[in-house]
Design a protein around this motif. Structure first.
Motif, PDB file in Angstrom:
ATOM      1  N   ASP A  64      37.493  28.978  38.996  1.00  0.00           N
ATOM      2  CA  ASP A  64      37.440  30.192  38.167  1.00  0.00           C
ATOM      3  C   ASP A  64      38.516  31.147  38.685  1.00  0.00           C
ATOM      4  OD1 ASP A  64      36.923  32.539  36.932  1.00  0.00           O
ATOM      5  OD2 ASP A  64      34.863  32.743  37.632  1.00  0.00           O
ATOM      6  N   CYS A  65      39.619  31.271  37.920  1.00  0.00           N
ATOM      7  CA  CYS A  65      40.737  32.054  38.454  1.00  0.00           C
ATOM      8  C   CYS A  65      40.462  33.554  38.421  1.00  0.00           C
ATOM      9  CB  CYS A  65      42.056  31.709  37.766  1.00  0.00           C
ATOM     10  SG  CYS A  65      41.950  31.724  36.017  1.00  0.00           S
ATOM     11  N   CYS A  66      39.379  33.987  37.824  1.00  0.00           N
ATOM     12  CA  CYS A  66      39.036  35.412  37.864  1.00  0.00           C
ATOM     13  C   CYS A  66      38.190  35.744  39.098  1.00  0.00           C
ATOM     14  CB  CYS A  66      38.254  35.821  36.631  1.00  0.00           C
ATOM     15  SG  CYS A  66      39.115  35.462  35.125  1.00  0.00           S
ATOM     16  N   ALA A  67      37.682  34.726  39.761  1.00  0.00           N
ATOM     17  CA  ALA A  67      36.845  34.977  40.943  1.00  0.00           C
ATOM     18  C   ALA A  67      37.741  35.037  42.172  1.00  0.00           C
ATOM     19  CB  ALA A  67      35.815  33.868  41.093  1.00  0.00           C
ATOM     20  N   VAL A  68      37.833  36.206  42.791  1.00  0.00           N
ATOM     21  CA  VAL A  68      38.734  36.383  43.935  1.00  0.00           C
ATOM     22  C   VAL A  68      38.440  35.348  45.016  1.00  0.00           C
ATOM     23  CG1 VAL A  68      39.352  37.975  45.801  1.00  0.00           C
ATOM     24  CG2 VAL A  68      39.113  38.832  43.459  1.00  0.00           C
ATOM     25  N   ALA A  69      37.150  35.079  45.248  1.00  0.00           N
ATOM     26  CA  ALA A  69      36.770  34.143  46.323  1.00  0.00           C
ATOM     27  C   ALA A  69      37.328  32.742  46.066  1.00  0.00           C
ATOM     28  CB  ALA A  69      35.251  34.086  46.453  1.00  0.00           C
ATOM     29  N   GLU A  70      37.541  32.408  44.790  1.00  0.00           N
ATOM     30  CA  GLU A  70      38.028  31.048  44.487  1.00  0.00           C
ATOM     31  C   GLU A  70      39.544  30.922  44.544  1.00  0.00           C
ATOM     32  OE1 GLU A  70      36.302  28.660  41.501  1.00  0.00           O
ATOM     33  OE2 GLU A  70      34.434  29.804  41.487  1.00  0.00           O
ATOM     34  N   VAL A  71      40.241  32.039  44.464  1.00  0.00           N
ATOM     35  CA  VAL A  71      41.714  31.935  44.462  1.00  0.00           C
ATOM     36  C   VAL A  71      42.362  32.476  45.736  1.00  0.00           C
ATOM     37  CG1 VAL A  71      42.076  31.899  41.963  1.00  0.00           C
ATOM     38  CG2 VAL A  71      41.962  34.095  43.128  1.00  0.00           C
ATOM     39  N   GLU A  72      41.610  33.290  46.508  1.00  0.00           N
ATOM     40  CA  GLU A  72      42.303  33.978  47.613  1.00  0.00           C
ATOM     41  C   GLU A  72      42.780  33.036  48.716  1.00  0.00           C
ATOM     42  OE1 GLU A  72      39.884  37.057  49.275  1.00  0.00           O
ATOM     43  OE2 GLU A  72      38.160  35.736  49.555  1.00  0.00           O
ATOM     44  N   HIS A  73      42.162  31.863  48.818  1.00  0.00           N
ATOM     45  CA  HIS A  73      42.579  30.949  49.888  1.00  0.00           C
ATOM     46  C   HIS A  73      43.697  30.005  49.466  1.00  0.00           C
ATOM     47  CE1 HIS A  73      39.468  32.586  52.284  1.00  0.00           C
ATOM     48  NE2 HIS A  73      38.552  32.293  51.360  1.00  0.00           N
ATOM     49  N   LEU A  74      44.073  30.078  48.202  1.00  0.00           N
ATOM     50  CA  LEU A  74      45.185  29.216  47.762  1.00  0.00           C
ATOM     51  C   LEU A  74      46.482  29.718  48.397  1.00  0.00           C
ATOM     52  CD1 LEU A  74      44.467  29.026  43.904  1.00  0.00           C
ATOM     53  CD2 LEU A  74      43.985  27.268  45.615  1.00  0.00           C
ATOM     54  N   PRO A  75      47.436  28.807  48.684  1.00  0.00           N
ATOM     55  CA  PRO A  75      48.755  29.272  49.133  1.00  0.00           C
ATOM     56  C   PRO A  75      49.341  30.209  48.078  1.00  0.00           C
ATOM     57  CG  PRO A  75      48.623  26.871  49.182  1.00  0.00           C
ATOM     58  CD  PRO A  75      47.366  27.355  48.530  1.00  0.00           C
ATOM     59  N   ALA A  76      50.043  31.258  48.522  1.00  0.00           N
ATOM     60  CA  ALA A  76      50.498  32.302  47.590  1.00  0.00           C
ATOM     61  C   ALA A  76      51.307  31.731  46.423  1.00  0.00           C
ATOM     62  CB  ALA A  76      51.315  33.341  48.339  1.00  0.00           C
ATOM     63  N   ASP A 117      49.106  39.640  41.757  1.00  0.00           N
ATOM     64  CA  ASP A 117      48.740  38.807  42.914  1.00  0.00           C
ATOM     65  C   ASP A 117      48.283  39.677  44.091  1.00  0.00           C
ATOM     66  OD1 ASP A 117      48.589  36.257  44.287  1.00  0.00           O
ATOM     67  OD2 ASP A 117      50.267  37.025  45.480  1.00  0.00           O
ATOM     68  N   ALA A 118      48.900  40.876  44.207  1.00  0.00           N
ATOM     69  CA  ALA A 118      48.513  41.763  45.322  1.00  0.00           C
ATOM     70  C   ALA A 118      47.057  42.220  45.184  1.00  0.00           C
ATOM     71  CB  ALA A 118      49.445  42.976  45.369  1.00  0.00           C
ATOM     72  N   LEU A 119      46.505  42.179  43.956  1.00  0.00           N
ATOM     73  CA  LEU A 119      45.089  42.526  43.787  1.00  0.00           C
ATOM     74  C   LEU A 119      44.200  41.539  44.545  1.00  0.00           C
ATOM     75  CD1 LEU A 119      44.955  43.304  39.937  1.00  0.00           C
ATOM     76  CD2 LEU A 119      44.967  44.971  41.806  1.00  0.00           C
ATOM     77  N   VAL A 120      44.761  40.345  44.777  1.00  0.00           N
ATOM     78  CA  VAL A 120      44.024  39.322  45.531  1.00  0.00           C
ATOM     79  C   VAL A 120      44.508  39.292  46.984  1.00  0.00           C
ATOM     80  CG1 VAL A 120      43.493  36.855  45.715  1.00  0.00           C
ATOM     81  CG2 VAL A 120      43.795  37.917  43.460  1.00  0.00           C
ATOM     82  N   GLY A 121      45.847  39.105  47.144  1.00  0.00           N
ATOM     83  CA  GLY A 121      46.392  38.827  48.483  1.00  0.00           C
ATOM     84  C   GLY A 121      46.576  40.059  49.350  1.00  0.00           C
ATOM     85  N   HIS A 159      34.382  44.378  41.843  1.00  0.00           N
ATOM     86  CA  HIS A 159      33.240  43.543  42.267  1.00  0.00           C
ATOM     87  C   HIS A 159      33.644  42.085  42.486  1.00  0.00           C
ATOM     88  CE1 HIS A 159      31.094  47.109  41.153  1.00  0.00           C
ATOM     89  NE2 HIS A 159      31.482  46.985  39.893  1.00  0.00           N
ATOM     90  N   GLY A 160      34.787  41.896  43.132  1.00  0.00           N
ATOM     91  CA  GLY A 160      35.205  40.537  43.481  1.00  0.00           C
ATOM     92  C   GLY A 160      35.714  39.718  42.308  1.00  0.00           C
ATOM     93  N   ARG A 161      35.951  40.378  41.168  1.00  0.00           N
ATOM     94  CA  ARG A 161      36.476  39.646  40.009  1.00  0.00           C
ATOM     95  C   ARG A 161      37.700  40.348  39.438  1.00  0.00           C
ATOM     96  NH1 ARG A 161      33.894  35.468  38.175  1.00  0.00           N
ATOM     97  NH2 ARG A 161      34.865  35.501  36.112  1.00  0.00           N
ATOM     98  N   LEU A 162      38.601  39.528  38.849  1.00  0.00           N
ATOM     99  CA  LEU A 162      39.765  40.093  38.161  1.00  0.00           C
ATOM    100  C   LEU A 162      39.464  40.114  36.676  1.00  0.00           C
ATOM    101  CD1 LEU A 162      42.600  38.002  39.850  1.00  0.00           C
ATOM    102  CD2 LEU A 162      41.947  40.352  40.412  1.00  0.00           C
ATOM    103  N   ARG A 163      39.975  41.122  36.005  1.00  0.00           N
ATOM    104  CA  ARG A 163      39.890  41.076  34.545  1.00  0.00           C
ATOM    105  C   ARG A 163      41.118  41.741  33.950  1.00  0.00           C
ATOM    106  NH1 ARG A 163      36.309  45.438  35.606  1.00  0.00           N
ATOM    107  NH2 ARG A 163      36.827  47.191  34.243  1.00  0.00           N
ATOM    108  N   VAL A 164      41.454  41.299  32.742  1.00  0.00           N
ATOM    109  CA  VAL A 164      42.588  41.891  32.056  1.00  0.00           C
ATOM    110  C   VAL A 164      42.089  42.401  30.713  1.00  0.00           C
ATOM    111  CG1 VAL A 164      43.384  39.672  31.086  1.00  0.00           C
ATOM    112  CG2 VAL A 164      44.985  41.536  31.342  1.00  0.00           C
ATOM    113  N   GLU A 165      42.496  43.619  30.369  1.00  0.00           N
ATOM    114  CA  GLU A 165      41.982  44.209  29.130  1.00  0.00           C
ATOM    115  C   GLU A 165      43.032  45.107  28.502  1.00  0.00           C
ATOM    116  OE1 GLU A 165      39.599  47.646  31.665  1.00  0.00           O
ATOM    117  OE2 GLU A 165      38.626  45.788  31.045  1.00  0.00           O
ATOM    118  N   PRO A 166      42.921  45.379  27.206  1.00  0.00           N
ATOM    119  CA  PRO A 166      43.881  46.297  26.570  1.00  0.00           C
ATOM    120  C   PRO A 166      43.726  47.685  27.160  1.00  0.00           C
ATOM    121  CG  PRO A 166      42.523  45.140  24.938  1.00  0.00           C
ATOM    122  CD  PRO A 166      41.922  44.852  26.266  1.00  0.00           C
TER     123      PRO A 166
END
Ligand SMILES: Nc1ncnc2c1ncn2[C@@H]1O[C@H](COP(=O)(O)OP(=O)(O)OP(=O)(O)O)[C@@H](O)[C@H]1O
Length: 303
Positions: free
Chosen positions: A229-241, A269-273, A293-300
Motif C-alpha cells: 500500500d503506497c499510501c501507508a508510510v510504514a510500507e514504503v519508508e524502508h524501501l531504498p529511496a 518523497d520527503a513526506l516519507v523520508g 496519521h501515518g498515511r499519504l493522500r493527494v487531493e484537489p
C-alpha cells in the motif's frame, strides 16, 4: 558508401526494422534534421508529413507551407496544422505543448528529428541543473506515439545529408539567439568541452543517457512489481529511496497528477523520508499531497 545521406538512411532503416510501425507520420519543422528524416523515410515506407504552424513568428505560415511543399516533392502527403499557442510556462513551453498535441496521431508513430546533439544538450542541461535520472536519461528512441530514429546521428550529418539531396533547410532564427540557454550551451559550452576532452563529447553524453535509461528501466520494473500500500508510510519508508520515489511517482500519476517534475517528487518523497511534520506539497494540476496519521493522500486544492 558511408556518406551523410547513407548514415541517415541506415539509422532510419534500422529504426523501422526494429519497431515496424503500422503507419508513419514525420513531424517536419523545415529544419535540416526533420527534412533529412522526411526525405529518407519517404524512400523507405509510405508516410505522411505534418508541419505545425505556431503562428508566433512573422511569416510562419509561409515557412510552414514551404516545408510542406518540399515534403510533397519528396513524395510524402503533407499538411500544415495551425495551432493556438496559449497557456502557462512561457512561449517555448506553450508552443511545444501545442505542437505535441497537434502531432499526437490516431495510430502509428510520429517520427521526430531529434539528433545525438539534441540528446547531448538535454543530458548536459539536466546535469547542470541537478535534475533526476529520468531527465538525464534523455529522450528515448521509441516512446509511443513518438519515434526518434536519428538519436545516434549528428546534426552535422543531417545538414550534410540535406546538402547532398540539394534541399535547403529553414534556419530557425531562435537557434542562433544567445538569449536561449540551449543556444549558449550549443555554441559556447559544448565546443569548450570538446576542446578540453579532445572530442567525442556528444557521443559520450548520449552513451551516459543510454546507460541511465537501462538503470531507470530496471528500477521502474521493480517499482511496478511493488504490491504494498503506497499510501501507508510504514510500507514504503524502508524501501531504498530510488525505488520509493518511483513507487510514489506511479501512485501520483494514478491519482491523475500531471507533469510531475523531479523536484515535486523529491518534496513528496520527503513526506516519507525526511518527515518533520511539514505541510502539504503543492503539485501541478491543482493537487496537494499531505501526510497525516501515518498515511499519504493527494487531493484537489480547496479554492
Ligand atoms: N513546427 C514544427 N512542426 C512539426 N514538427 C516539428 C516542428 N518543430 C519541431 N518539430 C519536430 O520536433 C523535432 C525537434 O524539434 P526541436 O528540437 O525544435 O523541438 P524541441 O522544442 O526541442 O522539442 P523537445 O521538447 O521534444 O525536445 C523536430 O526535428 C521535428 O521533428
Amino acid at each position: 558508401m558511408n556518406g551523410p545521406l547513407s548514415l541517415v538512411r541506415t539509422a532510419v532503416r534500422r529504426f523501422l526494422r526494429e519497431h515496424r510501425p503500422e503507419a508513419v507520420t514525420v513531424a517536419v519543422s523545415g529544419g535540416a534534421d526533420s527534412l533529412a528524416l522526411a526525405a529518407v523515410t519517404a524512400g523507405l515506407v509510405p508516410a505522411r508529413a505534418v508541419v505545425v504552424d505556431h503562428g508566433l513568428q512573422e511569416g510562419s505560415a509561409e515557412v510552414a507551407e514551404a516545408a510542406a511543399r518540399t515534403c510533397r516533392e519528396l513524395g510524402l502527403a503533407a499538411e500544415v496544422r495551425r495551432v493556438d499557442v496559449t497557456g502557462s510556462g512561457g512561449p517555448e513551453a506553450a508552443a511545444r505543448r501545442a505542437r505535441y498535441a497537434a502531432l499526437r496521431p490516431e495510430g502509428g508513430l510520429v517520427l521526430l528529428g531529434h539528433t545525438r546533439d539534441d540528446q547531448a544538450e538535454t543530458v548536459l542541461l539536466g546535469l547542470g541543473r541537478g535534475s533526476g535520472p529520468r531527465s538525464i536519461a534523455g529522450m528515448r528512441p521509441l516512446d509511443p506515439p513518438w519515434g526518434r530514429p536519428l538519436l545516434e546521428v549528428s546534426r552535422a550529418t543531417t545538414a550534410a545529408a540535406c546538402a547532398e539531396l540539394g534541399l535547403e533547410p529553414w534556419r530557425d532564427p531562435h537557434n542562433d539567439d544567445p538569449r536561449y540557454t540551449r543556444v549558449r550551451l550549443r555554441k559556447e559550452v559544448l565546443p569548450l568541452l570538446e576542446d578540453v576532452l579532445q572530442g567525442g563529447v556528444a557521443d559520450a553524453l548520449a552513451r551516459t543517457a543510454a546507460q541511465l535509461r537501462e538503470d531507470n528501466d530496471a528500477l521502474d520494473e521493480l517499482a511496478e512489481a511493488f504490491d504494498g500500500d503506497c499510501c501507508a508510510v510504514a510500507e514504503v519508508e524502508h524501501l531504498p529511496a530510488a525505488l520509493r520515489r518511483r513507487v510514489l511517482r506511479r501512485w501520483l500519476l494514478a491519482e491523475r497528477v500531471p507533469e510531475l517534475s523531479d523536484s515535486h517528487l523529491r518534496r513528496v518523497d520527503a513526506l516519507v523520508g525526511e518527515w518533520r511534520g511539514q505541510g502539504g506539497v503543492w503539485l501541478p494540476g491543482g493537487f496537494v499531497a499531505r501526510r497525516a496519521h501515518g498515511r499519504l493522500r493527494v487531493e484537489p486544492v480547496q479554492s
